[in-house]
Design a protein around this motif. Structure first.
Motif, mmCIF file in Angstrom:
data_model
loop_
_atom_site.group_PDB
_atom_site.id
_atom_site.type_symbol
_atom_site.label_atom_id
_atom_site.label_comp_id
_atom_site.label_asym_id
_atom_site.label_seq_id
_atom_site.Cartn_x
_atom_site.Cartn_y
_atom_site.Cartn_z
ATOM 1 N N ILE A 263 0.836 -1.208 0.000
ATOM 2 C CA ILE A 263 0.000 0.000 0.000
ATOM 3 C C ILE A 263 0.868 1.255 0.000
ATOM 4 O O ILE A 263 0.604 2.228 -0.717
ATOM 5 C CB ILE A 263 -0.913 0.002 1.255
ATOM 6 C CG1 ILE A 263 -2.040 -1.009 1.093
ATOM 7 C CG2 ILE A 263 -1.474 1.390 1.533
ATOM 8 C CD1 ILE A 263 -3.098 -0.597 0.104
ATOM 9 N N TYR A 264 1.937 1.230 0.772
ATOM 10 C CA TYR A 264 2.755 2.432 0.977
ATOM 11 C C TYR A 264 3.683 2.700 -0.207
ATOM 12 O O TYR A 264 3.903 3.852 -0.582
ATOM 13 C CB TYR A 264 3.535 2.300 2.282
ATOM 14 C CG TYR A 264 2.602 2.084 3.455
ATOM 15 C CD1 TYR A 264 1.909 3.152 4.004
ATOM 16 C CD2 TYR A 264 2.372 0.806 3.959
ATOM 17 C CE1 TYR A 264 1.018 2.958 5.060
ATOM 18 C CE2 TYR A 264 1.488 0.603 5.010
ATOM 19 C CZ TYR A 264 0.811 1.679 5.550
ATOM 20 O OH TYR A 264 -0.083 1.493 6.575
ATOM 21 N N SER A 265 4.225 1.636 -0.811
ATOM 22 C CA SER A 265 5.069 1.847 -1.992
ATOM 23 C C SER A 265 4.235 2.390 -3.157
ATOM 24 O O SER A 265 4.683 3.266 -3.904
ATOM 25 C CB SER A 265 5.760 0.542 -2.400
ATOM 26 O OG SER A 265 4.807 -0.456 -2.739
ATOM 27 N N ILE A 266 2.995 1.898 -3.294
ATOM 28 C CA ILE A 266 2.097 2.417 -4.332
ATOM 29 C C ILE A 266 1.762 3.873 -4.049
ATOM 30 O O ILE A 266 1.746 4.718 -4.958
ATOM 31 C CB ILE A 266 0.806 1.565 -4.400
ATOM 32 C CG1 ILE A 266 1.121 0.160 -4.924
ATOM 33 C CG2 ILE A 266 -0.244 2.244 -5.279
ATOM 34 C CD1 ILE A 266 -0.008 -0.831 -4.774
ATOM 35 N N ALA A 267 1.520 4.203 -2.777
ATOM 36 C CA ALA A 267 1.173 5.582 -2.394
ATOM 37 C C ALA A 267 2.311 6.537 -2.706
ATOM 38 O O ALA A 267 2.073 7.645 -3.232
ATOM 39 C CB ALA A 267 0.825 5.636 -0.910
ATOM 40 N N VAL A 268 3.537 6.131 -2.427
ATOM 41 C CA VAL A 268 4.692 6.991 -2.705
ATOM 42 C C VAL A 268 4.822 7.234 -4.208
ATOM 43 O O VAL A 268 5.051 8.363 -4.659
ATOM 44 C CB VAL A 268 5.988 6.369 -2.131
ATOM 45 C CG1 VAL A 268 7.214 7.127 -2.630
ATOM 46 C CG2 VAL A 268 5.954 6.368 -0.604
ATOM 47 N N THR A 269 4.665 6.155 -4.993
ATOM 48 C CA THR A 269 4.752 6.284 -6.453
ATOM 49 C C THR A 269 3.674 7.235 -6.979
ATOM 50 O O THR A 269 3.949 8.127 -7.791
ATOM 51 C CB THR A 269 4.591 4.906 -7.125
ATOM 52 O OG1 THR A 269 5.583 4.024 -6.616
ATOM 53 C CG2 THR A 269 4.732 5.020 -8.631
ATOM 54 N N LEU A 270 2.443 7.044 -6.495
ATOM 55 C CA LEU A 270 1.339 7.915 -6.929
ATOM 56 C C LEU A 270 1.603 9.368 -6.568
ATOM 57 O O LEU A 270 1.392 10.275 -7.378
ATOM 58 C CB LEU A 270 0.025 7.456 -6.280
ATOM 59 C CG LEU A 270 -0.653 6.220 -6.856
ATOM 60 C CD1 LEU A 270 -1.852 5.825 -5.991
ATOM 61 C CD2 LEU A 270 -1.110 6.456 -8.287
ATOM 62 N N ALA A 271 2.070 9.611 -5.340
ATOM 63 C CA ALA A 271 2.293 10.985 -4.872
ATOM 64 C C ALA A 271 3.358 11.682 -5.704
ATOM 65 O O ALA A 271 3.187 12.849 -6.099
ATOM 66 C CB ALA A 271 2.698 10.976 -3.393
ATOM 67 N N ILE A 272 4.448 10.985 -6.009
ATOM 68 C CA ILE A 272 5.553 11.598 -6.762
ATOM 69 C C ILE A 272 5.139 11.890 -8.207
ATOM 70 O O ILE A 272 5.308 13.008 -8.709
ATOM 71 C CB ILE A 272 6.804 10.695 -6.722
ATOM 72 C CG1 ILE A 272 7.370 10.641 -5.294
ATOM 73 C CG2 ILE A 272 7.871 11.209 -7.691
ATOM 74 C CD1 ILE A 272 8.491 9.641 -5.110
ATOM 75 N N VAL A 273 4.586 10.873 -8.885
ATOM 76 C CA VAL A 273 4.234 11.046 -10.302
ATOM 77 C C VAL A 273 3.105 12.064 -10.455
ATOM 78 O O VAL A 273 3.145 12.929 -11.331
ATOM 79 C CB VAL A 273 3.850 9.695 -10.939
ATOM 80 C CG1 VAL A 273 3.423 9.898 -12.386
ATOM 81 C CG2 VAL A 273 5.021 8.727 -10.879
ATOM 82 N N ALA A 274 2.088 11.978 -9.587
ATOM 83 C CA ALA A 274 0.963 12.927 -9.666
ATOM 84 C C ALA A 274 1.436 14.354 -9.403
ATOM 85 O O ALA A 274 0.974 15.297 -10.055
ATOM 86 C CB ALA A 274 -0.122 12.531 -8.668
ATOM 87 N N SER A 275 2.365 14.518 -8.463
ATOM 88 C CA SER A 275 2.872 15.864 -8.156
ATOM 89 C C SER A 275 3.669 16.428 -9.319
ATOM 90 O O SER A 275 3.536 17.611 -9.671
ATOM 91 C CB SER A 275 3.746 15.815 -6.891
ATOM 92 O OG SER A 275 2.983 15.424 -5.767
ATOM 93 N N LEU A 276 4.503 15.591 -9.939
ATOM 94 C CA LEU A 276 5.288 16.053 -11.092
ATOM 95 C C LEU A 276 4.374 16.443 -12.254
ATOM 96 O O LEU A 276 4.579 17.481 -12.895
ATOM 97 C CB LEU A 276 6.276 14.967 -11.526
ATOM 98 C CG LEU A 276 7.510 14.779 -10.651
ATOM 99 C CD1 LEU A 276 8.310 13.565 -11.101
ATOM 100 C CD2 LEU A 276 8.391 16.018 -10.679
ATOM 101 N N GLU A 277 3.380 15.604 -12.543
ATOM 102 C CA GLU A 277 2.464 15.926 -13.643
ATOM 103 C C GLU A 277 1.689 17.209 -13.356
ATOM 104 O O GLU A 277 1.466 18.035 -14.246
ATOM 105 C CB GLU A 277 1.502 14.756 -13.881
ATOM 106 C CG GLU A 277 2.170 13.547 -14.512
ATOM 107 C CD GLU A 277 1.247 12.799 -15.461
ATOM 108 O OE1 GLU A 277 0.170 13.328 -15.789
ATOM 109 O OE2 GLU A 277 1.615 11.693 -15.873
ATOM 110 N N THR A 278 1.311 17.392 -12.090
ATOM 111 C CA THR A 278 0.597 18.611 -11.712
ATOM 112 C C THR A 278 1.474 19.843 -11.901
ATOM 113 O O THR A 278 1.042 20.848 -12.483
ATOM 114 C CB THR A 278 0.136 18.520 -10.237
ATOM 115 O OG1 THR A 278 -0.927 17.566 -10.149
ATOM 116 C CG2 THR A 278 -0.360 19.863 -9.729
ATOM 117 N N LEU A 279 2.705 19.782 -11.429
ATOM 118 C CA LEU A 279 3.606 20.938 -11.532
ATOM 119 C C LEU A 279 3.901 21.276 -12.992
ATOM 120 O O LEU A 279 3.946 22.455 -13.369
ATOM 121 C CB LEU A 279 4.905 20.662 -10.770
ATOM 122 C CG LEU A 279 4.767 20.559 -9.239
ATOM 123 C CD1 LEU A 279 6.094 20.173 -8.611
ATOM 124 C CD2 LEU A 279 4.260 21.866 -8.646
#
Length: 532
Positions: A263-279
């Motif tokens: 759960i946590y490794s998926i969450a970290v991946t989602l947070a990083i990629v989603a943040s980069l795409e947003t920025l």
């Protein structure tokens, strides 16, 4: 910037019109992204509603549109497969949102300031070209799916050209006619002739294009069945019919997965990629904004984090700021966050009460809207503009375009960034110092910041000074001089007499680090008025 009620009311008409256009574009994309992610179809709609109704007001951006992101479909699909449970994935999404909140509070959004303008413009041009490539099949009636229409993944890039080829070999005359006329309407509505009349100017071109498509299909279905569009060429939205049925679609995270480390490794991946795409999207939207407003990136990360927490708690997909829908918003005349809010409200109302009527919209009309948006993002004039700016701007721009087209968004941006940084260093390398010659007199002038990266250039300049000559080393214009540079100069001062070179230092204080390296030498310099 004004934020009071009058500010928003002043743009109400434009924002309502743009909100309708964004809604029409977002609807099939929300469903397609959910399908590609292996999630329930309504998960895409829920995240679109959250992005429109909630994130729009928490965000610092006036024009960006948030919703389910096509770039995350592979991550979401793999995560659901790995966990074996969509509700377990929702817990990962909630945790990812919390991590994004933390990134916002720790001011990680400042990384957006380091994206070169040429790279961001290259990203916009590439997305425009991708839109054109992706929408031509829908415009000609090859409606395989909408799942990749907003995606920049490598496997999507590989399939795009083959899909384009298939589309050109399986053209539907009816769909092609609908999209061609819709595109002509959109072009005509941009003309000076239409803009001269306030009554015509008040009617959104995209809405008229959609109305044309619906009217055409209703007429041909009754009077010319051979020229009518089949169901597969129309928007396909499940009909709920009541608020209660919509509520029944909502899902809660499965909190029993808290003990699962995946759960946590998926969450970290989602947070990083989603943040980069947003920025990346926010930087691009700010470039397109006609008012040139600057979005506070840390606030944007917090808004996206809250959006993902809420989306995860309701059974939605990951949310990011999305450039295609944002570009459609700007292209349609959106001025404030109200347009994004309206699109979210329309998504909510339509899926509950008006799905039957939405299913009458031809996909070819939506393709025409996105084709126009793609052209505006990738105008030939933009390529000419960057070519005229010189290689330092054109090469990073062009490489970013082709890198995104043939890899994916993040990898393409990384390649463009590397190219941009190379040209920045190259420009800095050559502008850090200059050597001029007049007879046997030389002037070596240091400019602004001189770092260790310029040591090779400094040695080349010093080696170019002829024997039996005079050299002035002027450091008065340098704001910073690296220790390696000072050491190289100090060593040259010692070696210069052997070549009968007279050296004069200007702009170096007596207490300069050169003094620590060679105190005896600097003392003699001070006594001799700065000469060797």
């Amino acid at each position: 910037m004004k934020t009071h009620l009058n500010y928003y009311l002043g743009y109400l008409r434009q924002d309502l019109s743009a909100g309708i256009v964004v809604f029409l574009v977002a609807l099939p994309l929300c469903l397609g992204i959910a399908l590609a992610s292996g999630a329930p179809l309504f998960a895409g709609i829920i995240s679109g509603i959250v992005g429109g109704l909630i994130v729009s007001w928490m965000s610092g951006s006036q024009l960006s549109v948030s919703g389910p992101a096509a770039g995350l479909t592979v991550i979401v699909y793999t995560a659901i497969e790995t966990l074996g449970n969509f509700n377990g994935f929702l817990l990962s999404l909630v945790i990812a949102g919390i991590l994004q909140l933390g990134l916002g509070f720790f001011k990680a959004g400042s990384i957006a300031a380091f994206f070169p303008a040429a790279v961001i413009k290259g990203m916009l041009a590439a997305i425009g070209m991708i839109l054109i490539i992706k929408q031509i099949p829908h415009a000609t009636g090859y409606d395989a799916s909408f799942v990749g229409d907003e995606s920049y993944m490598q496997e999507t890039a590989k399939s795009s050209f083959s899909e384009l080829s298939q589309a050109l070999h399986s053209i539907s005359p009816a769909a092609t006619l609908v999209s061609a006329v819709a595109l002509l309407i959109l072009i005509a509505w941009e003309s000076r002739w239409v803009k001269r009349y306030s009554l015509l100017r008040g009617i959104p071109g995209p809405l008229l294009a959609v109305a044309w498509g619906i009217a055409y299909n209703l007429w041909t279905s009754q009077y010319a069945p051979d020229w009518s569009l089949s169901i597969k060429h129309l928007v396909s939205l499940p009909e709920l019919g009541s608020t209660q049925n919509f509520v029944n679609q909502l899902r809660l995270p499965d909190f029993s997965y808290f003990a699962n480390p995946k759960i946590y490794s998926i969450a970290v991946t989602l947070a990083i990629v989603a943040s980069l795409e947003t920025l990346l999207s926010i930087e691009a939207v700010d470039k397109l904004d006609p008012h040139k407003r600057i979005t506070p990136t840390n606030l944007e990360l917090k808004a996206q984090g809250m959006g993902n927490i809420i989306s995860g708690m309701l059974g939605g997909l990951p949310i990011t700021a999305v450039i295609v829908r944002s570009a459609a918003n700007i292209n349609a005349g959106g001025q404030t966050r109200l347009s994004c809010f309206f699109h979210g409200g329309l998504l909510l109302v339509s899926v509950v009460f008006f799905a039957h009527y939405l299913n009458m919209i031809p996909l070819a009309c939506l393709a025409a809207i996105l084709l126009q948006t793609g052209y505006k993002l990738a105008k030939p004039a933009m390529f000419i503009e960057y070519y005229r700016k010189g290689l330092n701007q054109f090469v990073p721009f062009a490489i970013t375009v082709f890198a995104i087209l043939f890899t994916d968004l993040l990898e393409g941006i990384a390649i463009g960034m590397a190219c941009g940084i190379f040209f920045v260093l190259r420009a800095d390398f050559h502008s850090a110092m200059t050597l001029t010659k007049h007879g046997s007199h030389y002037l070596l002038r240091l400019h602004k910041d001189v770092s260790f990266l310029n040591k090779a250039l400094l040695r080349n300049h010093l080696a170019g000074v002829a024997d039996d000559s005079e050299l002035i080393i002027d450091g008065s214009r340098a704001l910073f001089i690296d220790q390696d540079i000072l050491e190289t100069i100090a060593e040259y001062l010692i070696a210069a007499p052997d070549r009968n070179i007279e050296v004069e230092l200007q702009g170096f204080a007596v207490d300069s680090p050169l003094h620590e390296m060679h105190p005896g030498l600097m003392a003699s310099l001070a006594g001799a008025g700065g000469h060797v």
